[in-house]
Design an enzyme around this catalytic site. Structure first.
Site, PDB file in Angstrom:
ATOM      1  N   GLY A  22       0.816  -1.212   0.000  1.00 43.51           N
ATOM      2  CA  GLY A  22       0.000   0.000   0.000  1.00 43.51           C
ATOM      3  C   GLY A  22       0.849   1.261   0.000  1.00 43.51           C
ATOM      4  N   HIS A  25       2.259   4.625  -5.086  1.00 45.36           N
ATOM      5  CA  HIS A  25       2.780   5.788  -5.811  1.00 45.36           C
ATOM      6  C   HIS A  25       2.916   5.415  -7.287  1.00 45.36           C
ATOM      7  CE1 HIS A  25       6.471   3.513  -5.575  1.00 45.36           C
ATOM      8  NE2 HIS A  25       6.453   3.559  -4.251  1.00 45.36           N
ATOM      9  N   HIS A  28       4.182   1.953  -8.246  1.00 45.39           N
ATOM     10  CA  HIS A  28       3.185   0.875  -8.216  1.00 45.39           C
ATOM     11  C   HIS A  28       2.263   0.958  -9.433  1.00 45.39           C
ATOM     12  CE1 HIS A  28       3.988   1.352  -3.746  1.00 45.39           C
ATOM     13  NE2 HIS A  28       4.240   0.075  -3.929  1.00 45.39           N
ATOM     14  N   GLN A  52       8.087  -9.058   7.877  1.00 41.65           N
ATOM     15  CA  GLN A  52       9.279  -8.588   7.168  1.00 41.65           C
ATOM     16  C   GLN A  52       9.864  -7.321   7.803  1.00 41.65           C
ATOM     17  OE1 GLN A  52       7.056  -8.019   3.303  1.00 41.65           O
ATOM     18  NE2 GLN A  52       8.375  -6.230   3.107  1.00 41.65           N
ATOM     19  N   GLY A 138       9.136  -4.103  -8.625  1.00 46.00           N
ATOM     20  CA  GLY A 138       9.981  -2.967  -9.011  1.00 46.00           C
ATOM     21  C   GLY A 138      11.442  -3.228  -8.669  1.00 46.00           C
ATOM     22  N   LYS A 140      13.644  -1.135  -7.832  1.00 53.27           N
ATOM     23  CA  LYS A 140      14.217  -0.337  -6.744  1.00 53.27           C
ATOM     24  C   LYS A 140      14.599  -1.287  -5.598  1.00 53.27           C
ATOM     25  CE  LYS A 140      12.308   1.737  -3.578  1.00 53.27           C
ATOM     26  NZ  LYS A 140      12.418   1.438  -2.127  1.00 53.27           N
ATOM     27  N   SER A 176       9.379   5.795  -3.443  1.00 51.97           N
ATOM     28  CA  SER A 176       9.257   4.818  -2.361  1.00 51.97           C
ATOM     29  C   SER A 176       8.165   5.315  -1.421  1.00 51.97           C
ATOM     30  CB  SER A 176      10.583   4.735  -1.593  1.00 51.97           C
ATOM     31  OG  SER A 176      10.370   4.143  -0.321  1.00 51.97           O
TER      32      SER A 176
HETATM   33  O1  PAF Z   1       7.823  -4.642  -1.993  1.00 52.21           O
HETATM   34  C1  PAF Z   1       6.874  -4.740  -1.195  1.00 52.21           C
HETATM   35  O2  PAF Z   1       5.987  -3.897  -1.140  1.00 52.21           O
HETATM   36  C2  PAF Z   1       6.809  -5.948  -0.270  1.00 52.21           C
HETATM   37  O3  PAF Z   1       8.068  -6.339   0.152  1.00 52.21           O
HETATM   38  C3  PAF Z   1       6.015  -7.128  -0.863  1.00 52.21           C
HETATM   39  C4  PAF Z   1       6.673  -7.692  -2.106  1.00 52.21           C
HETATM   40  C5  PAF Z   1       4.598  -6.693  -1.182  1.00 52.21           C
HETATM   41  C6  PAF Z   1       5.936  -8.268   0.166  1.00 52.21           C
HETATM   42  O4  PAF Z   1       5.350  -7.846   1.348  1.00 52.21           O
END
Ligand code: PAF
Length: 275
Positions: A22, A25, A28, A52, A138, A140, A176
């Protein structure tokens, strides 16, 4: 989600998938638009994946502008926006993790222990739920792309991973979701980060077999001039395996992480030497 994906599979629909956390930007949007062009159905997911994030990282304050994100998805051509909850994804009995060992080790992996384990685990779970034909990521987050590609190859996943170019602001700063944390002064300072990558590129292109120390020194010289910046790492590695290089002869990935104020930014460039 599984009911819909089984139905698309039955009708031989090509499903393009854009997993996100989410705070969407233009980066995405470029992934969604590409998925739209290359598939029959486009699924995006928004899930701020708790596993993560490290214990001192920004999970709690990660931006969650859901209504705005949903409108953006609709406008960009998303057919299904998948919003699983943390409780559904990780019930208390959850006990299975995916570790992509060597690829997760260097670069961000060194400073964010467990990060790529969390990414690989959630991406595999999302793939199993959405069952995409193609999934878009992406560049990045270069190491993330390599981790996901390795996982897909090693676990024989029936999905094509599509790496997509980094989208940048007019002044060069890589887009980002975390750029939103920057104050106006920090935002101006952050615009100078890509200059470090350009300096590294120049050194690599100046002669064959240039040492990695020289490349890193050139990039560091730019970063240390940025007010309020603190370098976490600058590495020069093999773009396929992410193994460290000593000298650059062919292609090299220059990747860096730098704090501007309290915000951690990452960026990278793949440099190809003309031989
Ligand atoms: O790049 C991200 O936004 C996240 O690391 C992802 C790939 C959605 C996994 O949570």
């Amino acid at each position: 989600m599984r009911r819909a994906s089984l139905e698309w599979n039955r009708r031989v629909r090509r499903v393009g998938f854009v997993p996100t956390m989410g705070a969407l930007h233009r980066g995405h949007v470029s992934l969604i638009e590409r998925a739209r062009r290359e598939n029959d159905v486009v699924v995006a997911s928004i899930f701020v994946n708790p596993v993560q994030f490290g214990p001192t990282e920004d999970y709690a304050k990660y931006p969650r502008p859901l209504a705005k994100d949903a409108a953006l998805c609709r406008k960009a051509g998303v057919d299904v926006l998948f919003l699983p909850s943390a409780k559904e994804m990780y019930p208390p009995e959850h006990d299975t993790w995916v570790t992509v060992e060597r690829t997760s080790g260097p670069l961000c992996g060194e400073f964010r222990p467990g990060h790529f384990r969390g990414v690989a685990t959630v991406v595999l779970k999302l793939f199993n739920l959405v069952q995409p034909t193609r999934a878009y990521f992406g560049l990045k987050d270069y190491q993330q792309v390599r981790v996901v590609q390795r996982m897909a190859a090693d676990l024989n996943l029936p999905v094509k991973i599509v790496p997509c170019p980094t989208v940048r602001e007019a002044d060069g700063l890589a887009l980002s979701s975390r750029n939103a944390y920057l104050s106006p002064d920090e935002r101006r300072a952050a615009a100078r980060v890509p200059a470090a990558l350009r300096a590294a590129e120049q050194v690599i292109k100046s002669s064959s077999g240039v040492s990695v120390e020289r490349v890193r020194a050139a990039a560091k010289a730019e970063l240390v001039r940025i007010p309020g910046a603190k370098v976490q790492y600058i590495e020069v590695v093999d773009p396929e395996t992410l193994a460290p290089l000593r000298r650059v002869r062919g292609e090299a990935l220059v990747a860096l992480a730098v704090y501007v104020g309290k915000t951690r930014l990452i960026d990278n460039i793949v440099v190809k030497r003309r031989t």
